[in-house]
Each structure stands twice: as structure tokens, then as C-alpha cells.
Design a protein around this motif. Structure first.
Motif, PDB file in Angstrom:
ATOM      1  N   ASP A 199       1.390  -1.608   0.124  1.00 16.24           N
ATOM      2  CA  ASP A 199      -0.325   0.209  -0.296  1.00 16.24           C
ATOM      3  C   ASP A 199       0.795   1.606   0.203  1.00 16.24           C
ATOM      4  OD1 ASP A 199      -2.467  -1.316  -0.097  1.00 16.24           O
ATOM      5  OD2 ASP A 199      -2.295  -1.796   2.199  1.00 16.24           O
ATOM      6  N   GLU A 200       1.682   0.970  -1.425  1.00 14.34           N
ATOM      7  CA  GLU A 200       2.934   2.550  -0.878  1.00 14.34           C
ATOM      8  C   GLU A 200       2.568   3.350  -2.149  1.00 14.34           C
ATOM      9  OE1 GLU A 200       6.757   1.428  -1.128  1.00 14.34           O
ATOM     10  OE2 GLU A 200       7.374  -0.033   0.021  1.00 14.34           O
ATOM     11  N   LEU A 201       1.813   4.750  -1.409  1.00 15.83           N
ATOM     12  CA  LEU A 201       0.902   5.229  -2.159  1.00 15.83           C
ATOM     13  C   LEU A 201       1.726   5.623  -3.821  1.00 15.83           C
ATOM     14  CD1 LEU A 201      -0.636   7.275  -3.635  1.00 15.83           C
ATOM     15  CD2 LEU A 201       0.767   9.427  -1.707  1.00 15.83           C
ATOM     16  N   PHE A 202       3.257   6.078  -3.639  1.00 19.29           N
ATOM     17  CA  PHE A 202       4.454   6.220  -4.989  1.00 19.29           C
ATOM     18  C   PHE A 202       4.605   4.777  -6.184  1.00 19.29           C
ATOM     19  CE2 PHE A 202       6.152  10.245  -2.250  1.00 19.29           C
ATOM     20  CZ  PHE A 202       5.702  10.532  -2.935  1.00 19.29           C
ATOM     21  N   ALA A 203       4.231   3.780  -5.502  1.00 18.20           N
ATOM     22  CA  ALA A 203       4.243   2.608  -5.989  1.00 18.20           C
ATOM     23  C   ALA A 203       3.322   2.705  -6.577  1.00 18.20           C
ATOM     24  CB  ALA A 203       4.486   1.566  -4.781  1.00 18.20           C
ATOM     25  N   ARG A 204       2.169   3.325  -6.382  1.00 22.04           N
ATOM     26  CA  ARG A 204       1.320   2.979  -6.970  1.00 22.04           C
ATOM     27  C   ARG A 204       0.519   3.643  -8.037  1.00 22.04           C
ATOM     28  NH1 ARG A 204      -2.699  -0.630  -4.137  1.00 22.04           N
ATOM     29  NH2 ARG A 204      -2.622  -1.428  -2.553  1.00 22.04           N
ATOM     30  N   LEU A 205       1.131   4.613  -7.814  1.00 23.89           N
ATOM     31  CA  LEU A 205       1.125   5.678  -8.823  1.00 23.89           C
ATOM     32  C   LEU A 205       1.980   5.438  -9.934  1.00 23.89           C
ATOM     33  CD1 LEU A 205       1.290   9.361  -6.438  1.00 23.89           C
ATOM     34  CD2 LEU A 205      -0.783   8.184  -8.368  1.00 23.89           C
ATOM     35  N   ASP A 206       3.643   4.488  -9.911  1.00 27.69           N
ATOM     36  CA  ASP A 206       4.848   4.582 -10.383  1.00 27.69           C
ATOM     37  C   ASP A 206       3.628   3.056 -11.397  1.00 27.69           C
ATOM     38  OD1 ASP A 206       7.074   4.830 -11.656  1.00 27.69           O
ATOM     39  OD2 ASP A 206       7.846   2.766 -10.893  1.00 27.69           O
ATOM     40  N   PHE A 207       2.570   2.274 -10.124  1.00 30.48           N
ATOM     41  CA  PHE A 207       1.692   1.320 -11.377  1.00 30.48           C
ATOM     42  C   PHE A 207       1.145   2.211 -12.791  1.00 30.48           C
ATOM     43  CE2 PHE A 207      -1.660  -1.458 -12.061  1.00 30.48           C
ATOM     44  CZ  PHE A 207      -0.516  -2.352 -12.568  1.00 30.48           C
ATOM     45  N   ILE A 208       0.123   2.470 -11.701  1.00 26.80           N
ATOM     46  CA  ILE A 208       0.005   3.056 -13.088  1.00 26.80           C
ATOM     47  C   ILE A 208      -0.017   4.203 -13.411  1.00 26.80           C
ATOM     48  CG2 ILE A 208      -2.604   4.939 -12.833  1.00 26.80           C
ATOM     49  CD1 ILE A 208      -3.507   4.185  -9.379  1.00 26.80           C
ATOM     50  N   SER A 209       0.843   4.766 -13.760  1.00 23.92           N
ATOM     51  CA  SER A 209       1.644   5.765 -14.458  1.00 23.92           C
ATOM     52  C   SER A 209       2.392   4.754 -15.683  1.00 23.92           C
ATOM     53  CB  SER A 209       3.464   6.430 -14.313  1.00 23.92           C
ATOM     54  OG  SER A 209       3.480   7.347 -14.623  1.00 23.92           O
ATOM     55  N   LEU A 210       2.887   3.561 -15.655  1.00 26.80           N
ATOM     56  CA  LEU A 210       3.073   2.579 -16.303  1.00 26.80           C
ATOM     57  C   LEU A 210       2.181   2.395 -17.751  1.00 26.80           C
ATOM     58  CD1 LEU A 210       5.481   0.730 -17.852  1.00 26.80           C
ATOM     59  CD2 LEU A 210       4.572  -0.893 -16.199  1.00 26.80           C
ATOM     60  N   MET A 211       0.632   1.461 -17.103  1.00 28.55           N
ATOM     61  CA  MET A 211      -0.783   0.993 -17.653  1.00 28.55           C
ATOM     62  C   MET A 211      -0.143   2.320 -18.047  1.00 28.55           C
ATOM     63  SD  MET A 211      -1.134  -2.020 -16.413  1.00 28.55           S
ATOM     64  CE  MET A 211       0.966  -2.217 -16.705  1.00 28.55           C
ATOM     65  N   LEU A 212      -0.708   3.397 -17.588  1.00 35.45           N
ATOM     66  CA  LEU A 212      -1.531   5.176 -18.871  1.00 35.45           C
ATOM     67  C   LEU A 212      -0.592   4.742 -19.653  1.00 35.45           C
ATOM     68  CD1 LEU A 212      -3.363   7.512 -18.443  1.00 35.45           C
ATOM     69  CD2 LEU A 212      -1.886   8.612 -17.745  1.00 35.45           C
ATOM     70  N   ALA A 213       0.928   4.986 -19.538  1.00 28.97           N
ATOM     71  CA  ALA A 213       2.329   4.781 -20.596  1.00 28.97           C
ATOM     72  C   ALA A 213       1.614   3.368 -21.766  1.00 28.97           C
ATOM     73  CB  ALA A 213       3.249   5.371 -20.019  1.00 28.97           C
ATOM     74  N   LEU A 214       2.046   2.744 -21.585  1.00 31.64           N
ATOM     75  CA  LEU A 214       1.317   1.600 -22.092  1.00 31.64           C
ATOM     76  C   LEU A 214      -0.344   1.103 -23.491  1.00 31.64           C
ATOM     77  CD1 LEU A 214       2.263  -1.387 -20.037  1.00 31.64           C
ATOM     78  CD2 LEU A 214       3.972   0.016 -21.425  1.00 31.64           C
ATOM     79  N   PHE A 215      -0.674   2.497 -21.803  1.00 38.08           N
ATOM     80  CA  PHE A 215      -2.019   2.118 -22.649  1.00 38.08           C
ATOM     81  C   PHE A 215      -2.296   3.627 -24.088  1.00 38.08           C
ATOM     82  CE2 PHE A 215      -6.912   3.553 -23.003  1.00 38.08           C
ATOM     83  CZ  PHE A 215      -7.958   2.776 -23.449  1.00 38.08           C
ATOM     84  N   CYS A 216      -1.836   4.507 -24.014  1.00 31.66           N
ATOM     85  CA  CYS A 216      -1.748   5.176 -24.385  1.00 31.66           C
ATOM     86  C   CYS A 216      -0.341   5.819 -25.747  1.00 31.66           C
ATOM     87  CB  CYS A 216      -1.497   7.264 -23.627  1.00 31.66           C
ATOM     88  SG  CYS A 216      -2.597   6.973 -22.892  1.00 31.66           S
ATOM     89  N   GLY A 217       0.820   4.445 -25.353  1.00 34.23           N
ATOM     90  CA  GLY A 217       1.914   5.473 -26.057  1.00 34.23           C
ATOM     91  C   GLY A 217       1.759   4.297 -27.328  1.00 34.23           C
TER      92      GLY A 217
END
Length: 588
Positions: free
Chosen positions: A320-338
Motif C-alpha cells: 500500500d505504498e502511494l508512490f509505488a501505486r502511482l508508478d504502476f498506474i503511470s506505467l499502465m497509462l503509458a502503455l495504454f496511450c503509447g
């Protein structure tokens, strides 16, 4: 690990390279115009182009990086597959037909179709160059990883070999040969991945509780570069030691020692109730500069392997680390949009005749890519439990898994993987050379060039980009290809997607807004990556503790910040400059 090449592998490798180069020289005689060189003259059949889409997209990162991440950490690697596939929804429903309608050679054509702005062309051309070069890095890293066991050459030699072959491909026939190489490669990759998956399921799962399989391993890299493995000099001769291959099941349900053949559902169900041994590593550096790496066996419930959070990249998800979850969401967003933002994917829409063919190509590509990504789960898990993993190179998981079924399959899979690298790198270099010639030199600098001049300069640009790719492939050799491609997707999505989407769906978009959005998205994402802890550790060479202290951003993946920043920049700048656009329209 030290790999000894086989004669069969060398022969199969040579055949694949010879066929690839033969295609290039065959099509070279038919490629004289700029349209033919950069966009295959718009004459590629939609089905061929659809499989070529898959060939372009199923890169070294897809095949080598994802399988390696799954093999070492479990479900975490499959998250890349999900993100890569989901991104095609954007390509199909948002950009496929409009891009074909608006463009001719490059991504900049589509953005600039309404404005005829040199600023847009400059920004889009620079973005194409940067994203293409950034995406070339994981492909070259994967190439070097393949050459080591296949031919016995060092990583650096493998990267140089790929660079030379690819430059020959691009400098002969451009997009025509690249398309057919991708078509053949995409077809073979899905076919043989399917065959390998069937063999994995037929072999089933087996317990290995031997002492050798469960003993820790240590490598010491001394300050002078020499290596010692488990206390002995590194090598395969008497009195030397090499890291042994790993990866096994320690417990099966109901106390079984092996399962026999399984179907896909029962394979996953059995693994979920088993115990798998993972191999996390720890590194330390002594005062005299010696670096010690220790891999320790870690029995892990199968249910944990099949959920995210085992890899260093995603370990914070289970805490439940905030920055780890943000990093994961950020990666998924990049893969989806990239996906819909990659230059070598976008230019493929210009190789077909019309908008309907562009749409059909995308549908064929999605189907082919979807089948392959389902197979990557079984390839990765098969490698995890087959006892073939090389602890020093996660990118070799799939080829070494194939080797456990015999030299022939290893030779074919490795050669296909190598052709995968050739095809993707060829497409990227064509995109980069098109940006140089068509966007920067012809449109921005307004060089007066005839058709054969454009082709000649495009080939020269291909050589230069190839040299850059070789250098970067050597510098980044120790990084997982899948991880690197996540960064490339972030840069592409941040720089390219906001402008493309807003151009299509917001009538108040201005040329100043597009130009600003591209530059802001491009440089903010690059800056974020270069200042992250992962870059300090894996690129600049600092320890994990030093990297955490030096990092200027809280997590590695920039997409969650830089993609919205690109949209916001475009909206704000367009609103500020929309009055100028309206005044100009009224005056006209």
C-alpha cells in the motif's frame, strides 16, 4: 552464465539473416521513389500490413523482456502484455482512419494537415527522432542478449552485428522490405510461440527438491573486472565455476511429484496451489570496489506468483505504498496511450491504399497481437519452472526454455527472436530517417530535393541512426528490455498523443498549442526519467541507497504526470492563441 553455441544454431541463424537480406535486395530494385522508400507506395495489402503491425509491435521487449519478467517474478510481467494490447483500442477507434486520411509519409503530416506550420513539423520531427531512438534501445539490448548464447559472441559484438544488418535492410529497400520482413517474422513468432506453449503444457509441472537446485549462488565482480562464482574463478574449465540454471517447483498440490500433461486452465490452477522457487538478488560493494551479488532461493506460494507485486518495480503494490501505486498506474497509462503514439506504428497506416484498409489492418494486428500476448504468460511461467533460467540475463528466458526441448527448437526460436529485433529496428530507423528527410530537411529547412535525393539522404540518415542505436544498445546492456520499453512508451505518449487526439476532437486547437504540447510532453518525460532513482541506479551506476537520495522525482514512470501535462499545455496555449487564429481566418 557461459553459453556454448551449437553448429545448428549458427546455420539456422545464418539462413534467417540471409533470407532477410535477400528480401531487402530483391525489393531494392523496385524502390526508387520517396513514396516507395518511406511508405511502400501505399500499396501493401491490408492483411499483410496487419500481420506486419504485429511484427512491428511484437518487439524484443514483447518477446524477450516480458517473458523474462514473468519467468523471474510472475504475473508482474503479464501486466506489460495487458497494457500493450489494451493500447490498440486507442489505435483502432481514435487514430487509424484519420491518420490515413490526413497524412502522406510521417506523423508530422497528419498534425500539420490543417496548418502548414513549420513549428509543428519541427516539433513532430524532433519527437519522432527522439522516440524512435529511445525505443531502439531495448531492441538493441535484446539483440545483444540473443547473440551471446546463439553465436558465442559478447553482447557488444551482437549489437554491432544487428546494427550492420538493419542498416543494410533500410538502406536498400526501406519500408517495402521492412514490411515483408515484419510479415514473415510476425507469422513465425506467433506460430512457434504456440508450438512452444503446447510443449510446455504437454510436459506439465515437476518438483525438484535436490540440494543443488536449492543452494544460494554468489558472484563477485572484482575491481579489476575479473569474476568469481561461488568462490571459484568464473569459467567452465576444471577448477572454475559457472552460475547454474535455476527455476523449479518445490511443492505440488496433494504431495504429487509431477503432473503429466495439462490443459491451459489446469496448468494455471495447479500452479496457483503449488510452491514456486523465486531467486531475488542482493548486491553489495566493498571498500576496495569489489561487487558481490547473491541469489537466494525463495519458496513462494503459486497464488502469490500469479498476482502483482513480486518484482522490484511493483513490490510496493502489496504494501500500500502511494508512490509505488502511482508508478504502476503511470506505467499502465503509458502503455495504454503509447501504442497510438509510436512513430513506426503510425507510419504503417501510410503503407495501405485507403482508410478502410487502415482499419482492417488494425483489426488483424489486434487479433495477432492478442494471441501472442496470451502465449507470453505460459512461456514465462514455463521458463520459471523449467530449470533453465540464467540469473544474469532475464532477456534469455524464452530462448533457454526452448533449449530445454532440444537444440533445434532453440535455434529456430532464437533466430525468430533475432529477426524480431531486425524487423522492429528497421521500422524505427525508417521512421527516424523519414522525420529527418521529409520533416526537418524538406519542410522545416525547405531544402529543394528531388525524389532520388530524398531517398539518398534517407539512407544516410538511416546509417547515422543505426550507429546511435548501436552505441546505446551497448551502454544499456544490463537492463531488462521490457522495462526500457515502458520508458519509451511514456515519452511517446507524453509527446505525441495529446496533439493527435486534440487535433481530431477539439476544434479550437491551434498550431501554437500543438507545438508547445509536443515540446513540453517530450522534454518533461525525458527529464523525469533522467532524474529518477531507477536511472541513477541502472544507468548512472549508483547504489540503490545513493540513487534514492539523488533522485529528484518520487517514482520512475512519468506518464501519470507528463501525459496530462501535454493535454493541459495544448489547451492553455490554444485558448491563449485562438484569438489570433480567428483574426487570421476573418482577414482571409
Amino acid at each position: 552464465m557461459i553459453h556454448n553455441p551449437s553448429f545448428l544454431s549458427v546455420v539456422v541463424f545464418g539462413i534467417f539473416v540471409a533470407v532477410t537480406l535477400g528480401l531487402s535486395f530483391y525489393f531494392a530494385a523496385k524502390t526508387k521513389s520517396a513514396a516507395g522508400y518511406f511508405a511502400a507506395g501505399g500499396q501493401i495489402h491490408w492483411f499483410v500490413n496487419g500481420i506486419a503491425f504485429a511484427g512491428d509491435y511484437l518487439s524484443a521487449a514483447s518477446f524477450l523482456g516480458i517473458c523474462g519478467t514473468i519467468a523471474f517474478f510472475g504475473y508482474d510481467g503479464f501486466l506489460y502484455s495487458i497494457g500493450f494490447l489494451a493500447g490498440w483500442a486507442v489505435a483502432l477507434f481514435v487514430v487509424a482512419e484519420p491518420l490515413k486520411r490526413l497524412g502522406k509519409y510521417t506523423f508530422a503530416d497528419a498534425l500539420n494537415s490543417q496548418y502548414q506550420s513549420r513549428g509543428i513539423t519541427l516539433a513532430a520531427g524532433i519527437s519522432t527522432l527522439v522516440v524512435s531512438i529511445f525505443y531502439l534501445i531495448p531492441q538493441m539490448v535484446g539483440a545483444g542478449s540473443l547473440i551471446k548464447p546463439l553465436l558465442g559472441f559478447p553482447h557488444e559484438v551482437g549489437v554491432v552485428m544487428v546494427g550492420i544488418v538493419v542498416v543494410l535492410i533500410v538502406a536498400t529497400a526501406g519500408m517495402v522490405s521492412t514490411t515483408y520482413v515484419q510479415f514473415i517474422k510476425g507469422s513465425l513468432l506467433v506460430l512457434f510461440s504456440g508450438i512452444l506453449t503446447v510443449m510446455i503444457l504437454n510436459r506439465g509441472l515437476k518438483v525438484d527438491n535436490s540440494e543443488a537446485a536449492n543452494s544460494p549462488q554468489t558472484m563477485v565482480i572484482q575491481a579489476d573486472g575479473t569474476k568469481r562464482v561461488n568462490g571459484l574463478p568464473h569459467g567452465v574449465k576444471e577448477g572454475q565455476a559457472d552460475l547454474r540454471p535455476v527455476g523449479h517447483i518445490s511443492k505440488l498440490p496433494d504431495g504429487k511429484m509431477e503432473t503429466g500433461p495439462l490443459n491451459p486452465i489446469s496448468y494455471l490452477a495447479t500452479l496457483q496451489h503449488s510452491e514456486v522457487v523465486l531467486w531475488p538478488k542482493k548486491e553489495s560493494t566493498s571498500e576496495n570496489g569489489d561487487k558481490t551479488i547473491t541469489w537466494s532461493p525463495q519458496p513462494t506460494p503459486g497464488a502469490k506468483v500469479l498476482r502483482p507485486g513480486n518484482s522490484p518495480l511493483f513490490k510496493g503494490l502489496q504494501k500500500d505504498e502511494l508512490f509505488a501505486r502511482l508508478d504502476f498506474i503511470s506505467l499502465m497509462l503509458a502503455l495504454f496511450c503509447g501504442t497510438a503514439s509510436l512513430p513506426h506504428i503510425l507510419i504503417r497506416y501510410y503503407t495501405v491504399k485507403n482508410q478502410a484498409a487502415a482499419r482492417l489492418s488494425t483489426v488483424v494486428g489486434i487479433g495477432t497481437i492478442g494471441i501472442f500476448y496470451v502465449l507470453t504468460l505460459f512461456l514465462g511461467l514455463g521458463a520459471m519452472t523449467s530449470g533453465t533460467l540464467d540469473l544474469t540475463d532475464s532477456n534469455m528466458a524464452a530462448p533457454l526454455l526452448a533449449k530445454s526441448f532440444g537444440e533445434t527448437l532453440f535455434a529456430v526460436i532464437s533466430a525468430i527472436a533475432f529477426t524480431t529485433v531486425l524487423g522492429t529496428v528497421s521500422g524505427l530507423i525508417v521512421a527516424a530517417s523519414g522525420a529527418v528527410v521529409h520533416d526537418l530537411l524538406s519542410s522545416v529547412l525547405q531544402w529543394d530535393m528531388r525524389d532520388h535525393d530524398k531517398v539518398r539522404i534517407g539512407k544516410l540518415a538511416a546509417v547515422i541512426v543505426g550507429i546511435i542505436a548501436i552505441v546505446l544498445g551497448i551502454l544499456f546492456k544490463d537492463m531488462n528490455a521490457g522495462f526500457l520499453v515502458g520508458w519509451a512508451f511514456s515519452v511517446a505518449a507524453s509527446a505525441n498523443l495529446p496533439s493527435l487526439v486534440m487535433l481530431l476532437f477539439w476544434s479550437r486547437t491551434t498550431k501554437q498549442g500543438i507545438t508547445a504540447a509536443i515540446f513540453v510532453g517530450l522534454f518533461s518525460s525525458l527529464g523525469w526519467i533522467l532524474l529518477s532513482a531507477d536511472t541513477f541506479q541502472k544507468v548512472y551506476g549508483y547504489t540503490a541507497e545513493q540513487s534514492a537520495a539523488l533522485a529528484r522525482v518520487p517514482f520512475s514512470q512519468p506518464g501519470i504526470v507528463t501525459i496530462p501535462l501535454g493535454f493541459l499545455t495544448l489547451i492553455v496555449v490554444s485558448l491563449i492563441t485562438s484569438g489570433k487564429r480567428n483574426n487570421q481566418a476573418d482577414a482571409a
